[in-house]
Write a protein that holds these residues in place. Structure first.
Motif, PDB file in Angstrom:
ATOM      1  N   THR A 419       0.856  -1.182   0.000  1.00 34.76           N
ATOM      2  CA  THR A 419       0.000   0.000   0.000  1.00 34.76           C
ATOM      3  C   THR A 419       0.890   1.229   0.000  1.00 34.76           C
ATOM      4  O   THR A 419       1.798   1.348   0.835  1.00 34.76           O
ATOM      5  CB  THR A 419      -0.931   0.030   1.224  1.00 34.76           C
ATOM      6  N   HIS A 420       0.631   2.132  -0.926  1.00 30.02           N
ATOM      7  CA  HIS A 420       1.412   3.370  -1.033  1.00 30.02           C
ATOM      8  C   HIS A 420       0.460   4.558  -0.992  1.00 30.02           C
ATOM      9  O   HIS A 420      -0.622   4.520  -1.577  1.00 30.02           O
ATOM     10  CB  HIS A 420       2.210   3.413  -2.331  1.00 30.02           C
ATOM     11  N   TYR A 421       0.868   5.623  -0.284  1.00 32.08           N
ATOM     12  CA  TYR A 421       0.071   6.851  -0.292  1.00 32.08           C
ATOM     13  C   TYR A 421       0.951   8.037   0.068  1.00 32.08           C
ATOM     14  O   TYR A 421       2.044   7.900   0.637  1.00 32.08           O
ATOM     15  CB  TYR A 421      -1.118   6.762   0.658  1.00 32.08           C
ATOM     16  N   HIS A 422       0.433   9.202  -0.250  1.00 34.49           N
ATOM     17  CA  HIS A 422       1.052  10.475   0.115  1.00 34.49           C
ATOM     18  C   HIS A 422       0.053  11.236   0.970  1.00 34.49           C
ATOM     19  O   HIS A 422      -1.148  11.230   0.669  1.00 34.49           O
ATOM     20  CB  HIS A 422       1.409  11.280  -1.135  1.00 34.49           C
ATOM     21  N   GLN A 423       0.528  11.855   2.032  1.00 34.76           N
ATOM     22  CA  GLN A 423      -0.374  12.604   2.911  1.00 34.76           C
ATOM     23  C   GLN A 423       0.206  13.975   3.204  1.00 34.76           C
ATOM     24  O   GLN A 423       1.380  14.100   3.575  1.00 34.76           O
ATOM     25  CB  GLN A 423      -0.615  11.845   4.217  1.00 34.76           C
ATOM     26  N   ASP A 424      -0.619  14.994   3.026  1.00 35.47           N
ATOM     27  CA  ASP A 424      -0.260  16.368   3.364  1.00 35.47           C
ATOM     28  C   ASP A 424      -1.157  16.837   4.500  1.00 35.47           C
ATOM     29  O   ASP A 424      -2.343  16.495   4.550  1.00 35.47           O
ATOM     30  CB  ASP A 424      -0.464  17.307   2.173  1.00 35.47           C
ATOM     31  N   GLY A 425      -0.608  17.620   5.391  1.00 31.97           N
ATOM     32  CA  GLY A 425      -1.407  18.171   6.476  1.00 31.97           C
ATOM     33  C   GLY A 425      -0.857  19.496   6.934  1.00 31.97           C
ATOM     34  O   GLY A 425       0.356  19.737   6.866  1.00 31.97           O
ATOM     35  N   GLN A 426      -1.734  20.362   7.386  1.00 35.06           N
ATOM     36  CA  GLN A 426      -1.291  21.618   7.976  1.00 35.06           C
ATOM     37  C   GLN A 426      -2.262  22.038   9.074  1.00 35.06           C
ATOM     38  O   GLN A 426      -3.454  21.746   9.009  1.00 35.06           O
ATOM     39  CB  GLN A 426      -1.143  22.720   6.935  1.00 35.06           C
ATOM     40  N   THR A 427      -1.697  22.686  10.084  1.00 38.34           N
ATOM     41  CA  THR A 427      -2.476  23.157  11.228  1.00 38.34           C
ATOM     42  C   THR A 427      -2.085  24.592  11.533  1.00 38.34           C
ATOM     43  O   THR A 427      -0.894  24.929  11.556  1.00 38.34           O
ATOM     44  CB  THR A 427      -2.197  22.277  12.464  1.00 38.34           C
ATOM     45  N   ALA A 452      -7.337  25.353  13.183  1.00 36.47           N
ATOM     46  CA  ALA A 452      -7.821  24.886  11.885  1.00 36.47           C
ATOM     47  C   ALA A 452      -6.853  23.842  11.368  1.00 36.47           C
ATOM     48  O   ALA A 452      -5.642  24.096  11.291  1.00 36.47           O
ATOM     49  CB  ALA A 452      -7.933  26.052  10.898  1.00 36.47           C
ATOM     50  N   ASN A 453      -7.377  22.658  11.043  1.00 35.49           N
ATOM     51  CA  ASN A 453      -6.540  21.546  10.590  1.00 35.49           C
ATOM     52  C   ASN A 453      -7.077  21.031   9.261  1.00 35.49           C
ATOM     53  O   ASN A 453      -8.279  20.813   9.102  1.00 35.49           O
ATOM     54  CB  ASN A 453      -6.539  20.428  11.634  1.00 35.49           C
ATOM     55  N   ASP A 454      -6.178  20.845   8.316  1.00 39.41           N
ATOM     56  CA  ASP A 454      -6.549  20.354   6.991  1.00 39.41           C
ATOM     57  C   ASP A 454      -5.606  19.219   6.609  1.00 39.41           C
ATOM     58  O   ASP A 454      -4.376  19.378   6.685  1.00 39.41           O
ATOM     59  CB  ASP A 454      -6.462  21.483   5.961  1.00 39.41           C
ATOM     60  N   GLN A 455      -6.165  18.064   6.211  1.00 43.71           N
ATOM     61  CA  GLN A 455      -5.361  16.910   5.815  1.00 43.71           C
ATOM     62  C   GLN A 455      -5.873  16.351   4.501  1.00 43.71           C
ATOM     63  O   GLN A 455      -7.080  16.314   4.256  1.00 43.71           O
ATOM     64  CB  GLN A 455      -5.415  15.819   6.892  1.00 43.71           C
ATOM     65  N   GLN A 456      -4.928  15.884   3.680  1.00 47.53           N
ATOM     66  CA  GLN A 456      -5.258  15.312   2.380  1.00 47.53           C
ATOM     67  C   GLN A 456      -4.535  13.971   2.237  1.00 47.53           C
ATOM     68  O   GLN A 456      -3.322  13.886   2.449  1.00 47.53           O
ATOM     69  CB  GLN A 456      -4.819  16.248   1.243  1.00 47.53           C
ATOM     70  N   LEU A 457      -5.303  12.921   1.904  1.00 45.37           N
ATOM     71  CA  LEU A 457      -4.751  11.604   1.614  1.00 45.37           C
ATOM     72  C   LEU A 457      -4.804  11.427   0.099  1.00 45.37           C
ATOM     73  O   LEU A 457      -5.884  11.405  -0.500  1.00 45.37           O
ATOM     74  CB  LEU A 457      -5.561  10.521   2.316  1.00 45.37           C
ATOM     75  N   LEU A 458      -3.618  11.268  -0.510  1.00 49.50           N
ATOM     76  CA  LEU A 458      -3.513  11.379  -1.966  1.00 49.50           C
ATOM     77  C   LEU A 458      -2.882  10.126  -2.577  1.00 49.50           C
ATOM     78  O   LEU A 458      -1.917   9.577  -2.026  1.00 49.50           O
ATOM     79  CB  LEU A 458      -2.663  12.595  -2.339  1.00 49.50           C
ATOM     80  N   GLY A 459      -3.428   9.714  -3.707  1.00 47.67           N
ATOM     81  CA  GLY A 459      -2.803   8.686  -4.532  1.00 47.67           C
ATOM     82  C   GLY A 459      -2.661   7.333  -3.875  1.00 47.67           C
ATOM     83  O   GLY A 459      -1.682   6.621  -4.155  1.00 47.67           O
ATOM     84  N   LEU A 460      -3.601   6.940  -3.032  1.00 44.18           N
ATOM     85  CA  LEU A 460      -3.459   5.651  -2.354  1.00 44.18           C
ATOM     86  C   LEU A 460      -3.713   4.512  -3.336  1.00 44.18           C
ATOM     87  O   LEU A 460      -4.701   4.505  -4.087  1.00 44.18           O
ATOM     88  CB  LEU A 460      -4.421   5.551  -1.174  1.00 44.18           C
ATOM     89  N   ASN A 461      -2.797   3.551  -3.302  1.00 43.11           N
ATOM     90  CA  ASN A 461      -2.863   2.395  -4.178  1.00 43.11           C
ATOM     91  C   ASN A 461      -2.469   1.152  -3.398  1.00 43.11           C
ATOM     92  O   ASN A 461      -1.501   1.171  -2.644  1.00 43.11           O
ATOM     93  CB  ASN A 461      -1.923   2.595  -5.380  1.00 43.11           C
ATOM     94  N   THR A 462      -3.236   0.076  -3.565  1.00 38.58           N
ATOM     95  CA  THR A 462      -2.919  -1.204  -2.935  1.00 38.58           C
ATOM     96  C   THR A 462      -2.700  -2.248  -4.021  1.00 38.58           C
ATOM     97  O   THR A 462      -3.563  -2.427  -4.904  1.00 38.58           O
ATOM     98  CB  THR A 462      -4.035  -1.665  -2.001  1.00 38.58           C
ATOM     99  N   LYS A 463      -1.557  -2.919  -3.956  1.00 40.68           N
ATOM    100  CA  LYS A 463      -1.251  -4.002  -4.884  1.00 40.68           C
ATOM    101  C   LYS A 463      -1.232  -5.326  -4.134  1.00 40.68           C
ATOM    102  O   LYS A 463      -0.511  -5.465  -3.141  1.00 40.68           O
ATOM    103  CB  LYS A 463       0.104  -3.780  -5.540  1.00 40.68           C
ATOM    104  N   HIS A 464      -2.036  -6.282  -4.586  1.00 43.27           N
ATOM    105  CA  HIS A 464      -1.919  -7.658  -4.141  1.00 43.27           C
ATOM    106  C   HIS A 464      -1.052  -8.338  -5.187  1.00 43.27           C
ATOM    107  O   HIS A 464      -1.508  -8.592  -6.318  1.00 43.27           O
ATOM    108  CB  HIS A 464      -3.304  -8.302  -4.020  1.00 43.27           C
ATOM    109  N   ILE A 465       0.214  -8.570  -4.828  1.00 40.52           N
ATOM    110  CA  ILE A 465       1.239  -8.929  -5.795  1.00 40.52           C
ATOM    111  C   ILE A 465       0.823 -10.171  -6.575  1.00 40.52           C
ATOM    112  O   ILE A 465       0.509 -11.216  -6.001  1.00 40.52           O
ATOM    113  CB  ILE A 465       2.589  -9.165  -5.102  1.00 40.52           C
ATOM    114  N   GLY A 466       0.821 -10.006  -7.922  1.00 38.27           N
ATOM    115  CA  GLY A 466       0.455 -11.096  -8.808  1.00 38.27           C
ATOM    116  C   GLY A 466      -1.032 -11.306  -8.953  1.00 38.27           C
ATOM    117  O   GLY A 466      -1.454 -12.233  -9.660  1.00 38.27           O
TER     118      GLY A 466
END
Length: 755
Positions: A419-427, A452-466
């Protein structure tokens, strides 16, 4: 509530000297100042306290703070064997600090409030500060407990006087500052299982207005586990850290301090002990306490890009820098703290503790955090009106890869995943605090925090190999809330203070990320809040002989963030963070410091807490598995846990007793004991049996010899003196429920030289 052992070693004197030198930048001190408390004392009494020596009971300012603050010096930590974050639970009441699966990921609970966050992509319930810098990812602060001036644990909602808002409290670590004259020292510690720990520092002037300090630590060995399946030991440390500070005082009103630090940690982790296996086709042996197994298949090693000979271990690099500037104006002091922290985590763990590939995991995290705080606070401590005003900005960037090997989990899984993802956050937080001293030694205080809190979960991908590759839509989570405090305190006598306060705590929401197979797993969980009521008394009953402090609290807890179970049709149960609509927690805390006669000191903390769910429906994992075994169909079954206990340890005890003997001759001898007790902890709502960690009691001992007039000290010590078998935390992964064992008895010696 705090430690009061006297600073009678050379190390302690040096620490005290460094603290005194740093007093011109007092605002940088990370322990919340609670200026309304100091203002409650009349000027005449304050003057007397400044002039008098208090060799028995230190941290006298905390006696005038309307909060539960447990504070220790760096010398105290050395004496008590506190070398890492998880050891801090031995020094404060109603505190639990646990390693996640034996790794550097640390989870803090204060008064039952905390979040078990293995993924490290959520704001913690307990914020850690080092020299005033917040660490929103707990693993970023790993390995930093060396060359310490003070450590303070603050219980209850925070955020109205500095930093960021939080629901449970904060841990404040202040490291030693540069000194205007030359000091240096080295300490060598050797203990059981070939453990070696070396610390050193040097501090002094470069120019009349410029000084520096460099400190470092290395640790090696100590692997006390043995794996019969791999015929090798496990748990050896391999860590090095450095910290450097440069301090410039261009004039009497201005202090500029630059700090930088670096950590490289390639230590092995401790393997978990499996206690329940739901996959009968892969049985595991019942091993003795100090034995555990692990496995790493060559195919999984190739997937993660590491050698097949890899042990469960860390490969972590942390570094950061901060700039702390303070200027004293005629009416107020302005302080700016700018900080950048980064971590590169590469961590392999075997979360089933067996030779089977049903719970092997590997994660890599690249994360950085930038923080900027500006704070203005009133300058005249003797004035009736005291105030603080400021703002804090924090930004986090994170890239995470999570790998799992379940190829032996047959016939249900039988694959490796990524599982791969990128997360941005700022407070962005703004805070203000006021206190006003009325006649009769009564002070009223209040504070507010808007965050004030803002979070973004970006580009999440899960690979079940094969098998397949699953991509998911981006998700966002936003929070915009107020928190604050209102209260009053009364300085009834010169040595007794009583207080009452009501405060609101706040913690932002976030995401569940690892092992995602359906979009609904990524639904953000909501922020949590609590309304806290606290009353306390702090009293030096007999000056320099007896100090007694006590507090009682009640928490009205809403939307508690909780790692529950989510049943995915055609796949099975997976962990997902959710919110518990309503809970309550109440408890009491006591501390006592006793100095009955010359050379003898006793310190004792006691914490008792109870909590229960008031509105909580959750998936019943046992019923889900039972239904699947009968029908072959995954289906959710829900149970009401209303009225069930929250599961945190009800009783915590920790303390120490020390006696210093000064026989005729050039040497003095100090000997002492320290102890800690933690009650049973439920791992699931209403948990019993393997879902309940047993209580445990630990005893330590030390004896130190030092010259009456000299620069060295020699210590013999033992931790877990009774060689108890105990477990610090637990959890589950795929087919296994596991516990994490604590270290056995260590016997060691330490020699230190300071000048």
């Amino acid at each position: 509530m705090r430690s009061t052992s006297r600073p009678d070693s050379r190390i302690a004197l040096l620490l005290a000297s460094a603290a005194l030198v740093s007093s011109t930048a007092r605002a940088a001190e990370p322990v919340a100042r609670h200026r309304h408390a100091a203002a409650a004392k009349p000027p005449s009494e304050e003057n007397i306290e400044v002039r008098r020596a208090h060799p028995s009971f230190r941290f006298g300012a905390a006696q005038h703070q309307a909060a539960t603050v447990t504070e220790y010096s760096g010398a105290d930590l050395v004496r008590l064997g506190v070398t890492k974050a998880t050891d801090l639970q031995k020094i404060a009441p109603n505190v639990s600090i646990m390693s996640m699966n034996g790794t550097q990921t640390t989870v803090y609970y204060i008064r039952g409030i905390g979040m078990s966050d293995f993924t490290q992509n959520a704001m913690p319930s307990v914020m850690t500060y080092i020299d005033g810098v917040p660490y929103p990812v707990s693993s970023m602060s790993a390995g930093m407990l060396f060359d310490i001036a003070t450590v303070g644990v603050v219980a209850g909602p925070v955020g109205t006087e500095h930093g960021l808002a939080d629901s449970a409290g904060e841990v404040n670590i202040r490291t030693n500052d540069p000194t205007p004259d030359w000091h240096g020292g080295v300490s060598q510690d050797i203990a059981s299982y070939a453990r070696s720990r070396t610390t050193l520092y040097v501090s002094g002037p470069i120019a009349p207005t410029l000084s520096f300090r460099i400190a470092g630590q290395t640790e090696h060995g100590g692997g006390w586990q043995y794996s019969p399946a791999n015929a090798t030991h496990l748990g050896n440390a391999d860590m090095g850290a450095l910290r450097a500070k440069l301090r410039w005082t261009p004039d009497a009103r201005t202090t500029v301090q630059f700090s930088a630090h670096w950590l490289q940690d390639d230590s092995q982790t401790i393997a978990v002990k499996p206690v329940l296996n739901s996959l009968p086709s892969k049985p595991y042996p019942s091993l003795p306490y100090q034995e555990a197994n692990w496995s790493l298949k060559p195919a999984f090693a190739r997937l993660i890009g590491r050698p097949a000979s890899l042990y469960p271990s860390e490969h972590d690099t942390n570094w950061g820098a901060d700039l702390n500037v303070a200027h004293d104006f005629s009416f107020a002091t302005l302080q700016s703290i700018s900080a950048y922290e980064t971590e590169r985590i590469a961590e392999y763990t075997d979360q089933d503790g067996t030779k089977w590939a049903t719970g092997d995991t590997y994660r890599s995290i690249w994360a950085n955090s930038f923080t900027q705080e500006l704070r203005l606070h009133s300058r005249d401590d003797s004035a009736a009106l005291q105030w603080d005003l400021g703002a804090t900005y924090n930004r986090i960037r994170m890239n995470t890869n999570f790998f799992g090997d379940s190829t032996d989990y047959l016939p249900l899984r039988g694959y490796m995943l990524q599982t791969h993802y990128h997360q941005d956050g700022q407070t962005f937080a703004q805070f203000a605090h006021l206190s006003y001293r009325l006649p009769g030694r009564v002070s009223l205080f209040g504070g507010i925090n808007h965050e004030a809190n803002d979070q973004q979960l970006l580009g999440l991908n899960t690979k079940h190999i094969g098998i397949n590759s699953l991509s998911f839509a981006d998700e966002g989570a936003n929070a915009n809330q107020f928190s604050g405090v209102l209260g009053a305190q009364w300085q009834a006598t010169a040595r007794t203070m009583l207080y009452f306060k009501v405060s609101k705590g706040f913690k932002p929401g976030g995401f569940t990320a690892n092992n995602t197979v359906v979009q609904s797993q990524l639904t953000p969980y909501k922020p949590e809040t609590l309304l806290s009521y606290e009353a306390g008394i702090k009293s030096d009953v007999i000056a320099n002989r007896l100090r007694l402090n006590a507090a009682a609290f009640y928490y009205d807890y809403h939307d508690q963030q909780y790692l529950g179970t989510y049943v995915v049709p055609s796949f099975g149960p997976l962990g997902r963070y959710t919110n518990i609509p309503k809970s309550e927690i109440w408890g009491v805390e006591f501390s006592a410091d006793i100095h009955p006669f010359k050379g003898f000191y006793i310190h004792q903390n006691l914490g008792y807490q109870r909590g229960k769910f008031q509105d909580f429906q959750s998936s019943n994992t046992a019923a889900v598995y039972a239904h699947f075994q009968q029908t072959g169909i995954w289906a959710p079954f829900y149970t009401s846990y209303n009225g069930y206990d929250l599961g945190q340890p009800k009783l915590t005890l920790n303390g120490s007793a020390d006696y210093t003997l000064q026989p005729p001759g050039p040497l003095s001898v100090e000997t002492g004991l320290d102890w800690s007790y933690r009650g049973a902890q439920a791992l699931t709502p209403g948990g019993t049996g393997v879902y309940m960690l047993p209580s445990y009691f630990l005893l330590g001992a030390h004896m130190t010899v030092r010259p009456t007039h000299g620069h060295w000290a020699a210590t013999l010590y033992a931790t877990n003196l009774l060689n108890r078998q105990y477990y610090t935390t637990g959890g589950s992964y795929t087919v296994t429920e596991f516990w994490l064992p604590g270290p056995p008895r260590f016997i060691g010696g330490r020699v230190s030289i300071d000048y």
